[in-house]
Design an enzyme around this catalytic site. Structure first.
Site, PDB file in Angstrom:
ATOM      1  N   SER A 136       6.961 -14.351   3.766  1.00  0.00           N
ATOM      2  CA  SER A 136       7.679 -15.307   2.761  1.00  0.00           C
ATOM      3  C   SER A 136       8.912 -14.370   2.125  1.00  0.00           C
ATOM      4  O   SER A 136       8.825 -13.283   1.851  1.00  0.00           O
ATOM      5  CB  SER A 136       6.603 -15.438   1.612  1.00  0.00           C
ATOM      6  OG  SER A 136       7.423 -15.721   0.393  1.00  0.00           O
TER       7      SER A 136
ATOM      8  N   HIS B 117       8.274 -18.716   5.734  1.00  0.00           N
ATOM      9  CA  HIS B 117       7.711 -19.305   4.737  1.00  0.00           C
ATOM     10  C   HIS B 117       8.814 -19.361   3.353  1.00  0.00           C
ATOM     11  O   HIS B 117       9.180 -18.034   2.908  1.00  0.00           O
ATOM     12  CB  HIS B 117       6.647 -18.681   3.926  1.00  0.00           C
ATOM     13  CG  HIS B 117       5.745 -19.414   2.855  1.00  0.00           C
ATOM     14  ND1 HIS B 117       4.850 -20.352   2.987  1.00  0.00           N
ATOM     15  CD2 HIS B 117       6.022 -19.090   1.634  1.00  0.00           C
ATOM     16  CE1 HIS B 117       4.425 -20.891   1.630  1.00  0.00           C
ATOM     17  NE2 HIS B 117       5.100 -19.882   1.059  1.00  0.00           N
TER      18      HIS B 117
ATOM     19  N   ASP C 221      10.041 -20.154  -0.465  1.00  0.00           N
ATOM     20  CA  ASP C 221       9.346 -20.772  -1.736  1.00  0.00           C
ATOM     21  C   ASP C 221      10.481 -21.277  -2.498  1.00  0.00           C
ATOM     22  O   ASP C 221      11.273 -20.555  -2.975  1.00  0.00           O
ATOM     23  CB  ASP C 221       8.674 -19.414  -2.399  1.00  0.00           C
ATOM     24  CG  ASP C 221       7.459 -19.013  -1.569  1.00  0.00           C
ATOM     25  OD1 ASP C 221       6.391 -19.901  -1.822  1.00  0.00           O
ATOM     26  OD2 ASP C 221       7.445 -17.790  -1.364  1.00  0.00           O
TER      27      ASP C 221
ATOM     28  N   MET D  16      11.352 -23.118  -6.027  1.00  0.00           N
ATOM     29  CA  MET D  16      10.780 -23.291  -7.411  1.00  0.00           C
ATOM     30  C   MET D  16      11.811 -23.878  -8.423  1.00  0.00           C
ATOM     31  O   MET D  16      12.938 -23.265  -8.348  1.00  0.00           O
ATOM     32  CB  MET D  16      10.435 -21.690  -7.995  1.00  0.00           C
ATOM     33  CG  MET D  16       9.292 -20.917  -7.095  1.00  0.00           C
ATOM     34  SD  MET D  16       9.129 -19.443  -7.742  1.00  0.00           S
ATOM     35  CE  MET D  16       8.130 -18.819  -6.409  1.00  0.00           C
TER      36      MET D  16
ATOM     37  N   HIS E 222       7.837 -24.469   1.049  1.00  0.00           N
ATOM     38  CA  HIS E 222       6.608 -24.504   0.115  1.00  0.00           C
ATOM     39  C   HIS E 222       7.229 -25.138  -1.427  1.00  0.00           C
ATOM     40  O   HIS E 222       8.010 -24.251  -2.109  1.00  0.00           O
ATOM     41  CB  HIS E 222       6.066 -23.158  -0.142  1.00  0.00           C
ATOM     42  CG  HIS E 222       4.804 -23.130  -1.041  1.00  0.00           C
ATOM     43  ND1 HIS E 222       4.202 -22.055  -1.458  1.00  0.00           N
ATOM     44  CD2 HIS E 222       4.155 -24.294  -1.878  1.00  0.00           C
ATOM     45  CE1 HIS E 222       3.229 -22.238  -2.320  1.00  0.00           C
ATOM     46  NE2 HIS E 222       3.224 -23.586  -2.528  1.00  0.00           N
TER      47      HIS E 222
ATOM     48  N   MET F 135       7.411 -26.002  -4.863  1.00  0.00           N
ATOM     49  CA  MET F 135       6.785 -25.597  -6.106  1.00  0.00           C
ATOM     50  C   MET F 135       7.757 -26.146  -7.231  1.00  0.00           C
ATOM     51  O   MET F 135       8.342 -25.448  -7.919  1.00  0.00           O
ATOM     52  CB  MET F 135       6.647 -24.161  -6.512  1.00  0.00           C
ATOM     53  CG  MET F 135       5.448 -23.628  -5.647  1.00  0.00           C
ATOM     54  SD  MET F 135       5.519 -21.951  -5.503  1.00  0.00           S
ATOM     55  CE  MET F 135       6.552 -21.640  -4.147  1.00  0.00           C
TER      56      MET F 135
ATOM     57  N   MET G 162      -3.901 -21.549  -2.157  1.00  0.00           N
ATOM     58  CA  MET G 162      -3.183 -20.486  -3.049  1.00  0.00           C
ATOM     59  C   MET G 162      -3.984 -19.735  -3.305  1.00  0.00           C
ATOM     60  O   MET G 162      -5.199 -19.874  -4.173  1.00  0.00           O
ATOM     61  CB  MET G 162      -2.473 -21.210  -4.364  1.00  0.00           C
ATOM     62  CG  MET G 162      -1.318 -22.110  -4.085  1.00  0.00           C
ATOM     63  SD  MET G 162      -0.283 -21.316  -3.041  1.00  0.00           S
ATOM     64  CE  MET G 162       0.483 -19.949  -4.109  1.00  0.00           C
TER      65      MET G 162
ATOM     66  N   ASP H 213      -1.961 -18.237   0.490  1.00  0.00           N
ATOM     67  CA  ASP H 213      -0.618 -17.576   0.112  1.00  0.00           C
ATOM     68  C   ASP H 213      -0.827 -17.072  -1.184  1.00  0.00           C
ATOM     69  O   ASP H 213      -1.456 -17.631  -2.171  1.00  0.00           O
ATOM     70  CB  ASP H 213       0.165 -18.915  -0.049  1.00  0.00           C
ATOM     71  CG  ASP H 213       1.421 -18.503  -0.408  1.00  0.00           C
ATOM     72  OD1 ASP H 213       2.091 -17.365  -0.481  1.00  0.00           O
ATOM     73  OD2 ASP H 213       2.414 -19.502  -0.797  1.00  0.00           O
TER      74      ASP H 213
HETATM   75  C1  DX5 Z   1       3.776 -17.422  -4.885  1.00  0.00           C
HETATM   76  C2  DX5 Z   1       4.552 -17.863  -3.581  1.00  0.00           C
HETATM   77  C3  DX5 Z   1       4.195 -16.985  -2.639  1.00  0.00           C
HETATM   78  C4  DX5 Z   1       4.846 -15.586  -2.672  1.00  0.00           C
HETATM   79  C5  DX5 Z   1       3.710 -14.666  -1.936  1.00  0.00           C
HETATM   80  O1  DX5 Z   1       4.299 -18.500  -5.667  1.00  0.00           O
HETATM   81  O2  DX5 Z   1       4.085 -19.155  -3.122  1.00  0.00           O
HETATM   82  O3  DX5 Z   1       4.640 -17.430  -1.248  1.00  0.00           O
HETATM   83  O4  DX5 Z   1       5.913 -15.326  -2.020  1.00  0.00           O
HETATM   84  O5  DX5 Z   1       3.922 -13.326  -2.337  1.00  0.00           O
HETATM   85  P1  DX5 Z   1       3.176 -12.107  -2.197  1.00  0.00           P
HETATM   86  O6  DX5 Z   1       2.707 -12.041  -0.906  1.00  0.00           O
HETATM   87  O7  DX5 Z   1       3.857 -10.752  -2.663  1.00  0.00           O
HETATM   88  O8  DX5 Z   1       1.900 -12.474  -2.973  1.00  0.00           O
HETATM   89 ZN    ZN Z   2       4.521 -19.926  -1.112  1.00  0.00          ZN
END
Ligand code: DX5
Ligand code: ZN
Length: 238
Positions: free
Chosen positions: A9, A34, A36, A38, A67, A69, A138, A176
């Site tokens: 990620s 991956h 993320d 947000m 991903h 969010m 998650m 994740d």
């Molecule tokens: C959290 C994300 C993850 C995040 C994981 O909301 O969806 O993908 O990057 O990070 P680590 O591996 O550091 O927990």
């Molecule tokens: Zn993620």
């Protein structure tokens, strides 16, 4: 050869050296990248948008997994698809028209996955799993990298696997959040086959390549143990 796939990620990457960090992860055998996304509403954090995907598309052949969010994923699917995304993970939480969202992803020719938060049970997937290529469990509450793994999610990984075996064999189980050398063996034992890791890979002072090797060794050790247990069970039964 390991059947467990690693999905670094980039949330924890150094954005000033993003291309280089992704190349390091690719050289170390990453299965996908991956991304993320947000929006400050669905989760209390902001991250990146399609421009990052467009830039990454130019420098890597690895699949880009997005991903989402965000509060209204449907509004952004076209733009992310045009930027070069290969698959989308959308949340069950807050989406009153999940079937429509999943169908839209598929109509764009992209792989579709649904993510469920730690407080959401596996049963919500019952009516949608046949349409999915993957499920994302998650293992932290979404929104931030480097959070502590939520151990109570472990039994759910097995429940999702059972649901998939029953209704959509071949659909992947991905996890994740909080995945590192300690928790990776636990989720693999619980039947996850795709592991997202951010800080454990890009936050390692020895670099992404070394970090991925460490994760893989932790997982393979677990797989070796499972094989050995299966062998001795077989011997006992003979
Ligand atoms: C959290 C994300 C993850 C995040 C994981 O909301 O969806 O993908 O990057 O990070 P680590 O591996 O550091 O927990
Ligand atoms: Zn993620």
């Amino acid at each position: 050869m390991s059947i467990v796939k690693l999905a670094p990620s980039i949330l924890s990457a150094d954005f000033a050296r993003l291309g280089q960090q992704v190349a390091e992860a690719a050289d170390a055998g990453a299965d996908r990248i991956h991304v993320d996304v947000m929006d400050g509403h669905f989760v209390p954090n902001l991250s990146m948008g399609p421009a990052v995907v467009r830039s990454l598309r130019r420098v890597t052949h690895l699949p880009l997994e997005i991903h989402l969010m965000i509060a209204d994923p449907d509004f952004f699917l076209d733009e992310f698809a045009a930027a070069g995304s290969d698959s989308f993970l959308v949340h069950w939480e807050g989406n009153h028209n999940l079937h429509r969202t999943v169908q839209r992803i598929k109509s764009l020719g992209k792989r579709a996955g649904v993510a469920i938060n730690p407080a959401t049970g596996s049963g919500v997937l019952e009516e949608i799993v046949r349409d999915l290529d993957q499920v994302l469990v998650m293992t932290v509450d979404p929104g931030f990298g480097h959070q502590q793994f939520v151990r109570t999610t472990l039994p759910k990984i097995g429940q999702v696997r059972e649901l998939i075996e029953r209704l959509k064999p071949g659909c992947a189980v991905e996890v994740d959040g909080g995945i590192d050398v300690t928790t990776a063996p636990l989720v693999v034992r619980a039947c996850a086959t795709v592991l997202v890791a951010g800080s454990a890979i890009f936050g390692d002072p020895d670099g992404a390549g070394v970090a991925m090797e460490r994760l893989r060794m932790a997982v393979n050790h677990r797989e070796d143990e499972t094989e050995a247990a299966a062998r001795s069970a077989l011997q006992r039964s003979q």
